[in-house]
Design a protein around this motif. Sequence first.
Motif, PDB file in Angstrom:
ATOM      1  N   ASN A 147     -11.518   5.257 -23.944  1.00  0.00           N
ATOM      2  CA  ASN A 147     -12.859   5.460 -24.479  1.00  0.00           C
ATOM      3  C   ASN A 147     -13.460   6.745 -23.917  1.00  0.00           C
ATOM      4  OD1 ASN A 147     -12.761   2.934 -25.810  1.00  0.00           O
ATOM      5  ND2 ASN A 147     -13.431   1.898 -23.947  1.00  0.00           N
ATOM      6  N   ILE A 148     -14.133   7.499 -24.777  1.00  0.00           N
ATOM      7  CA  ILE A 148     -14.819   8.692 -24.303  1.00  0.00           C
ATOM      8  C   ILE A 148     -16.275   8.337 -24.019  1.00  0.00           C
ATOM      9  CG2 ILE A 148     -15.455  11.072 -24.778  1.00  0.00           C
ATOM     10  CD1 ILE A 148     -12.422  10.586 -24.440  1.00  0.00           C
ATOM     11  N   SER A 149     -16.622   8.285 -22.747  1.00  0.00           N
ATOM     12  CA  SER A 149     -17.988   8.040 -22.310  1.00  0.00           C
ATOM     13  C   SER A 149     -18.658   9.402 -22.117  1.00  0.00           C
ATOM     14  CB  SER A 149     -18.005   7.191 -21.044  1.00  0.00           C
ATOM     15  OG  SER A 149     -19.322   6.907 -20.633  1.00  0.00           O
ATOM     16  N   SER A 150     -19.498   9.550 -21.130  1.00  0.00           N
ATOM     17  CA  SER A 150     -20.187  10.825 -20.903  1.00  0.00           C
ATOM     18  C   SER A 150     -20.879  10.801 -19.558  1.00  0.00           C
ATOM     19  CB  SER A 150     -21.228  11.069 -22.002  1.00  0.00           C
ATOM     20  OG  SER A 150     -22.052  12.184 -21.694  1.00  0.00           O
ATOM     21  N   ILE A 151     -21.091  11.988 -19.000  1.00  0.00           N
ATOM     22  CA  ILE A 151     -21.924  12.118 -17.808  1.00  0.00           C
ATOM     23  C   ILE A 151     -23.323  11.579 -18.078  1.00  0.00           C
ATOM     24  CG2 ILE A 151     -22.639  14.471 -18.439  1.00  0.00           C
ATOM     25  CD1 ILE A 151     -22.649  15.198 -15.506  1.00  0.00           C
ATOM     26  N   SER A 152     -23.741  11.614 -19.344  1.00  0.00           N
ATOM     27  CA  SER A 152     -25.086  11.158 -19.712  1.00  0.00           C
ATOM     28  C   SER A 152     -25.252   9.658 -19.590  1.00  0.00           C
ATOM     29  CB  SER A 152     -25.407  11.591 -21.150  1.00  0.00           C
ATOM     30  OG  SER A 152     -25.491  12.994 -21.242  1.00  0.00           O
ATOM     31  N   ARG A 153     -24.183   8.921 -19.315  1.00  0.00           N
ATOM     32  CA  ARG A 153     -24.310   7.470 -19.164  1.00  0.00           C
ATOM     33  C   ARG A 153     -25.208   7.108 -17.991  1.00  0.00           C
ATOM     34  NH1 ARG A 153     -19.785   8.532 -16.067  1.00  0.00           N
ATOM     35  NH2 ARG A 153     -19.257   7.051 -14.400  1.00  0.00           N
ATOM     36  N   ALA A 154     -25.409   8.055 -17.066  1.00  0.00           N
ATOM     37  CA  ALA A 154     -26.296   7.813 -15.933  1.00  0.00           C
ATOM     38  C   ALA A 154     -27.766   7.923 -16.327  1.00  0.00           C
ATOM     39  CB  ALA A 154     -25.992   8.808 -14.813  1.00  0.00           C
ATOM     40  N   GLY A 155     -28.019   8.412 -17.556  1.00  0.00           N
ATOM     41  CA  GLY A 155     -29.389   8.615 -18.020  1.00  0.00           C
ATOM     42  C   GLY A 155     -29.721  10.089 -18.049  1.00  0.00           C
ATOM     43  N   ASN A 156     -30.104  10.591 -19.223  1.00  0.00           N
ATOM     44  CA  ASN A 156     -30.394  12.011 -19.377  1.00  0.00           C
ATOM     45  C   ASN A 156     -31.630  12.179 -20.242  1.00  0.00           C
ATOM     46  OD1 ASN A 156     -29.933  14.757 -18.986  1.00  0.00           O
ATOM     47  ND2 ASN A 156     -28.744  14.942 -20.868  1.00  0.00           N
ATOM     48  N   MET A 157     -32.522  13.018 -19.810  1.00  0.00           N
ATOM     49  CA  MET A 157     -33.779  13.246 -20.523  1.00  0.00           C
ATOM     50  C   MET A 157     -33.502  13.675 -21.961  1.00  0.00           C
ATOM     51  SD  MET A 157     -36.905  15.702 -19.384  1.00  0.00           S
ATOM     52  CE  MET A 157     -38.410  15.860 -20.350  1.00  0.00           C
ATOM     53  N   GLY A 158     -34.182  13.037 -22.890  1.00  0.00           N
ATOM     54  CA  GLY A 158     -34.024  13.370 -24.296  1.00  0.00           C
ATOM     55  C   GLY A 158     -32.846  12.699 -24.960  1.00  0.00           C
ATOM     56  N   GLN A 159     -32.194  11.792 -24.231  1.00  0.00           N
ATOM     57  CA  GLN A 159     -31.008  11.137 -24.776  1.00  0.00           C
ATOM     58  C   GLN A 159     -31.028   9.624 -24.526  1.00  0.00           C
ATOM     59  OE1 GLN A 159     -27.616  13.438 -23.113  1.00  0.00           O
ATOM     60  NE2 GLN A 159     -27.356  14.217 -25.201  1.00  0.00           N
ATOM     61  N   THR A 160     -32.155   8.997 -24.779  1.00  0.00           N
ATOM     62  CA  THR A 160     -32.242   7.545 -24.615  1.00  0.00           C
ATOM     63  C   THR A 160     -31.126   6.838 -25.369  1.00  0.00           C
ATOM     64  OG1 THR A 160     -34.646   7.549 -24.308  1.00  0.00           O
ATOM     65  CG2 THR A 160     -33.645   5.503 -25.116  1.00  0.00           C
ATOM     66  N   ASN A 161     -30.935   7.201 -26.626  1.00  0.00           N
ATOM     67  CA  ASN A 161     -29.934   6.548 -27.476  1.00  0.00           C
ATOM     68  C   ASN A 161     -28.512   6.852 -27.024  1.00  0.00           C
ATOM     69  OD1 ASN A 161     -30.209   9.234 -28.214  1.00  0.00           O
ATOM     70  ND2 ASN A 161     -30.763   8.816 -30.347  1.00  0.00           N
ATOM     71  N   TYR A 162     -28.229   8.123 -26.800  1.00  0.00           N
ATOM     72  CA  TYR A 162     -26.882   8.552 -26.410  1.00  0.00           C
ATOM     73  C   TYR A 162     -26.504   7.996 -25.033  1.00  0.00           C
ATOM     74  CZ  TYR A 162     -22.941  11.807 -25.839  1.00  0.00           C
ATOM     75  OH  TYR A 162     -21.684  12.369 -25.654  1.00  0.00           O
ATOM     76  N   SER A 163     -27.438   8.074 -24.076  1.00  0.00           N
ATOM     77  CA  SER A 163     -27.165   7.572 -22.728  1.00  0.00           C
ATOM     78  C   SER A 163     -26.903   6.076 -22.742  1.00  0.00           C
ATOM     79  CB  SER A 163     -28.337   7.891 -21.796  1.00  0.00           C
ATOM     80  OG  SER A 163     -28.471   9.287 -21.595  1.00  0.00           O
ATOM     81  N   ALA A 164     -27.699   5.337 -23.523  1.00  0.00           N
ATOM     82  CA  ALA A 164     -27.500   3.888 -23.610  1.00  0.00           C
ATOM     83  C   ALA A 164     -26.132   3.563 -24.188  1.00  0.00           C
ATOM     84  CB  ALA A 164     -28.607   3.268 -24.469  1.00  0.00           C
ATOM     85  N   ALA A 165     -25.741   4.292 -25.238  1.00  0.00           N
ATOM     86  CA  ALA A 165     -24.442   4.045 -25.862  1.00  0.00           C
ATOM     87  C   ALA A 165     -23.302   4.356 -24.905  1.00  0.00           C
ATOM     88  CB  ALA A 165     -24.309   4.869 -27.140  1.00  0.00           C
ATOM     89  N   LYS A 166     -23.384   5.476 -24.222  1.00  0.00           N
ATOM     90  CA  LYS A 166     -22.282   5.885 -23.347  1.00  0.00           C
ATOM     91  C   LYS A 166     -22.206   5.018 -22.093  1.00  0.00           C
ATOM     92  CE  LYS A 166     -20.559   9.116 -25.894  1.00  0.00           C
ATOM     93  NZ  LYS A 166     -19.209   8.947 -26.499  1.00  0.00           N
ATOM     94  N   ALA A 167     -23.346   4.490 -21.641  1.00  0.00           N
ATOM     95  CA  ALA A 167     -23.312   3.522 -20.539  1.00  0.00           C
ATOM     96  C   ALA A 167     -22.647   2.241 -21.007  1.00  0.00           C
ATOM     97  CB  ALA A 167     -24.732   3.242 -20.048  1.00  0.00           C
ATOM     98  N   GLY A 168     -22.951   1.832 -22.235  1.00  0.00           N
ATOM     99  CA  GLY A 168     -22.305   0.656 -22.798  1.00  0.00           C
ATOM    100  C   GLY A 168     -20.812   0.835 -22.937  1.00  0.00           C
ATOM    101  N   VAL A 169     -20.388   2.002 -23.344  1.00  0.00           N
ATOM    102  CA  VAL A 169     -18.955   2.296 -23.469  1.00  0.00           C
ATOM    103  C   VAL A 169     -18.265   2.161 -22.113  1.00  0.00           C
ATOM    104  CG1 VAL A 169     -17.295   4.168 -23.878  1.00  0.00           C
ATOM    105  CG2 VAL A 169     -19.121   3.724 -25.533  1.00  0.00           C
ATOM    106  N   ALA A 170     -18.904   2.678 -21.069  1.00  0.00           N
ATOM    107  CA  ALA A 170     -18.323   2.571 -19.729  1.00  0.00           C
ATOM    108  C   ALA A 170     -18.197   1.114 -19.301  1.00  0.00           C
ATOM    109  CB  ALA A 170     -19.180   3.345 -18.732  1.00  0.00           C
ATOM    110  N   ALA A 171     -19.222   0.311 -19.581  1.00  0.00           N
ATOM    111  CA  ALA A 171     -19.187  -1.097 -19.203  1.00  0.00           C
ATOM    112  C   ALA A 171     -18.127  -1.863 -19.991  1.00  0.00           C
ATOM    113  CB  ALA A 171     -20.561  -1.735 -19.418  1.00  0.00           C
ATOM    114  N   MET A 172     -18.023  -1.575 -21.293  1.00  0.00           N
ATOM    115  CA  MET A 172     -17.018  -2.249 -22.105  1.00  0.00           C
ATOM    116  C   MET A 172     -15.612  -1.910 -21.626  1.00  0.00           C
ATOM    117  SD  MET A 172     -18.501  -2.274 -26.048  1.00  0.00           S
ATOM    118  CE  MET A 172     -18.310  -0.514 -26.297  1.00  0.00           C
ATOM    119  N   THR A 173     -15.425  -0.677 -21.169  1.00  0.00           N
ATOM    120  CA  THR A 173     -14.111  -0.258 -20.675  1.00  0.00           C
ATOM    121  C   THR A 173     -13.634  -1.171 -19.552  1.00  0.00           C
ATOM    122  OG1 THR A 173     -14.507   2.058 -21.273  1.00  0.00           O
ATOM    123  CG2 THR A 173     -12.847   1.630 -19.573  1.00  0.00           C
TER     124      THR A 173
END
Length: 252
Positions: A147-173
């Motif tokens: 799965n391709i997650s992101s550094i933004s999974r930690a939370g990034n300004m202006g990316q509520t949606n993207y950060s939430a999705a990428k944090a979820g991807v990390a957890a699902m992994t």
Amino acid sequence: MELTNKNIIITGAGQGLGRTMAVELARKGANIALVDLNKEKLEESLQACEEAGSSARYYLTNVADESAVEAMVQQVANDFGQIDGLINNAGILRDGLLIKSRDGEMTKMSLSQWQSVIDVNLTGVFLCTREVAAQMVEKQNSGVIINISSISRAGNMGQTNYSAAKAGVAAMTVSWAKELARFNIRCAAIAPGFIATDMTAGMKPEALDRMTAGIPLKRMGTCEEIAHSAAYIFENDYYSGRIIELDGGLRL
């Protein structure tokens, strides 16, 4: 996993990181199932994989559409015989602040901004993994899911949606690594930082300079460096349930 003659699905394979990973795995002898929504770009990726010495096919599929994903995975299994690997790379951006107030005027992140990113970047990963894992279990073959997650999974300004999705991807992994190990299926992830892609190439030079200034290595990563990590995960049979952070030392 020895990649020669293994069959790998890559979503978001029409350009950028997806295409680069496809070509890298093709060079190592894997057969590639290219998944995207842009036919023209898929045809270019197909040609690149064939030039790298691989057998490849492409599939026009919206990963957020359950029936489309089910049909695509079944077709790949029919075309290739079995599925040995999956890279969940497809993703979109719909950046924006949660709320913004200027000169007494309030704007909000719309539900469509939120939902579209969650649908592709989170639900799409769930759907593709569910169907591919089911195929692996039915055929009783081992496999690897990346799965391709992101550094933004930690939370990034202006990316509520993207950060939430990428944090979820990390957890699902991590969840899937634990659940699927009994079937000899490994699951891992890569969390890229700022990577040089077609998208970042369109940014203003001053914005790119500000971005890279905060990276300890003082440069963005390359798609080839991400592809190298994907190949490592496939080839190292003891790597599972973990996330490779490939961000040049940057922490958000």
